[in-house]
Design a protein around this motif. Structure first.
Motif, short mmCIF file in Angstrom:
data_model
loop_
_atom_site.label_atom_id
_atom_site.label_comp_id
_atom_site.label_asym_id
_atom_site.label_seq_id
_atom_site.Cartn_x
_atom_site.Cartn_y
_atom_site.Cartn_z
N MET A 1 0.84 -1.14 0.19
CA MET A 1 0.00 0.14 0.08
C MET A 1 0.82 1.08 0.07
O MET A 1 1.07 1.85 1.03
N TRP B 1 -4.73 4.16 -0.99
CA TRP B 1 -5.04 2.92 -1.28
C TRP B 1 -5.40 2.00 -0.37
O TRP B 1 -6.03 0.78 -0.66
N ILE B 2 -5.74 2.13 0.73
CA ILE B 2 -6.23 1.58 1.81
C ILE B 2 -7.84 1.86 2.09
O ILE B 2 -8.12 2.90 2.10
#
Length: 501
Positions: A495, A500-501
């Protein structure tokens, strides 16, 4: 006149197929390997897998019960998932009919509803490799284009999920391939006719563009999957007219623009617009000729009467669909805006769990719909190079690549400014043109066959190193693309951005 005809591709024709077929085989292994995993209904499969199954059973999308997803996994052939009445859908049926092909062959299972997407995604690699070869006149660059598409993360994920975007991309790419073939064939035909008959009236001879017919069928099917295809019909229609003008001018026709409008504009319009419209309506046949679909009403026994009766209702249906798309502003955790797509700011988690069995206290398993950074981030630079190349030299390959990219990107800005909910995977139709921009830039780096040997050696080394970096980058991200079980720390290391998480 030879200088404006297509030059031959160096090397054997056999090698022009060997490389593309090998990377297609590689792409197929990646897409079909453990295709049924995860054994779950992931992300928008909850809509499209069931809608496709309904098309098989009823001919139109049908309402399902609340626990339909669970019932599908427990009893794949159970017909008790159906509620009463046809369901309202946001997208035309072509892509769902294609998903239904896999379900009809392999059953209502994860492998079954993902099969067609995997097949279509695999074939798109072959098409891009061949069209890149035709555009660059290089077997090596064509193979490189196919390989880069094969190892793009978003292409892999959308090829392994029963959603519509990979189908849209495939039909747009196929339509583009036919248009590029038509360019070569029609220019050669024009040259022969002028050599035989001259240019007596100043307009040049009539040239029939037969390859635009399959292009129209493909673009009509793309639009019948998602309305995104409409932008490509307009863009590629303009492109073919400009190419026709350029061909006549290069051939020495005294009035090239008038000749292109007189002899080629109307047939091209019929092939790319009228035929696309006919194809689009044809994909609605299940709804047109079956009672029970959303807003359909009774169906006359006479098929002609049934068709005429359905057209006003179909128009009303489309107005409802248009209203849905233009007023969809509900917040979603994974929504993103088109100006953030190329930098991969907000990918989409299609699936995430924390199972056991990785040898650590906490494990992760994810299917993250994200492009390979080494491809997407580099394409920002190469697309700028291609744009500058077209502005300076008006190279047709650069212009076609830039147009294909912009047709899939720019229209979304309007919806983004109006806060329409959208996602990164809406950029899937742009992806082949992003790869083409990389390959064209690599071709500029290597140089033509007449370039100094030192330049070609240096350029080839840089190009080869880049492809290896893209492969390594894909390999690193593969576990979070294919839903593999891994430690939480290994997952978190991939990540790269907090978003992106």
């Amino acid at each position: 006149m030879r200088q404006w005809l297509k030059p031959d591709v160096p090397g054997s024709r056999l090698m022009g197929w060997v490389g593309p077929l090998l990377v297609t085989l590689f792409a197929g292994v990646l897409r079909f390997w453990h295709l049924g995993r995860p054994r779950a209904v992931i992300f928008d499969e909850t809509y499209y897998a069931k809608d496709a199954y309904a098309l098989l059973k009823f001919g139109y999308e049908h309402n399902t019960v609340k626990d339909a997803d669970k019932l599908l996994l427990q009893h794949p052939s159970d017909l008790h998932i159906w509620a009463d009445g046809g369901s309202f859908i946001a997208h035309p049926p072509a892509g769902k009919w294609l998903i239904a092909v896999g379900e009809s062959i392999f059953g209502m299972t994860p492998f079954g509803w993902r099969f067609s997407a995997a097949l279509i995604g695999t074939l798109s690699v072959l098409i891009l490799a061949r069209v890149a070869r035709r555009m660059t006149r290089s077997n090596l660059l064509g193979t490189a284009a196919g390989l880069l598409l094969a190892v793009d993360g978003m292409h892999l994920v959308t090829s392994r999920t029963a959603i519509l975007d990979v189908f849209v991309m495939f039909w747009i790419l196929a339509g583009f391939a036919f248009i590029v073939i038509d360019r070569d064939v029609s220019r050669a035909r024009l040259a022969r006719k002028i050599a035989e008959r001259g240019d007596d009236d100043g307009l040049g001879p009539f040239v029939m563009h037969w390859w635009l017919i399959p292009a129209g069928l493909c673009l009509g099917t793309a639009t019948a999957t998602k309305w995104t295809g409409m932008y490509y019909i307009a863009a590629f229609g303009l492109l073919t007219l400009v190419w026709s003008m350029g061909a006549r001018r290069a051939a020495g026709v005294r009035r090239p623009y008038a000749g292109a409008f007189a002899f080629e504009a109307v047939p091209a319009f019929v092939s790319l617009v009228i035929l696309s419209l006919i194809t689009y309506v044809a994909w609605w046949s299940g709804w047109i000729f079956n009672a029970g679909g959303w807003g359909r009403g009774r169906v006359a026994a006479n098929p002609v009467t049934a068709f005429l009766q359905a057209m006003p209702r179909l128009w009303d249906y489309h107005q409802q669909m248009w209203h849905f798309h233009t007023t969809l502003t509900a917040h979603h955790d994974y929504q993103s805006w088109p100006w953030n797509w190329l930098i991969l700011k907000r990918p989409v988690a299609f699936f995430y769990t924390q199972p056991s069995g990785c040898g650590a206290a906490t494990c992760s398993r994810e299917v993250l719909d994200i492009g390979t950074p080494a491809i997407w981030w580099v394409s920002i630079i190469t697309m700028l190079i291609v744009a500058a190349w077209w502005l300076v030299q008006r190279d047709w390959r650069a212009g076609a690549t830039l147009l294909g990219f912009l047709a899939g990107w720019v229209p979304w800005f309007y919806y983004g400014l109006n806060h329409r909910t959208m996602f990164l995977f809406y950029a899937t139709p742009m992806l082949p043109f992003m790869v083409l921009s990389i390959v064209l830039a690599l071709g500029l780096l290597v140089g033509p066959a007449t370039a100094p040997p030192a330049r070609r050696v240096f350029g080839s080394a840089i190009a080869g190193a880049y492809v290896l970096v893209a492969l390594a980058n894909f390999y690193y991200f593969y576990p979070v693309l294919a839903g593999q079980v891994m430690t939480y720390d290994s997952w978190h290391a991939r990540m790269w951005l907090l978003s992106w998480i």
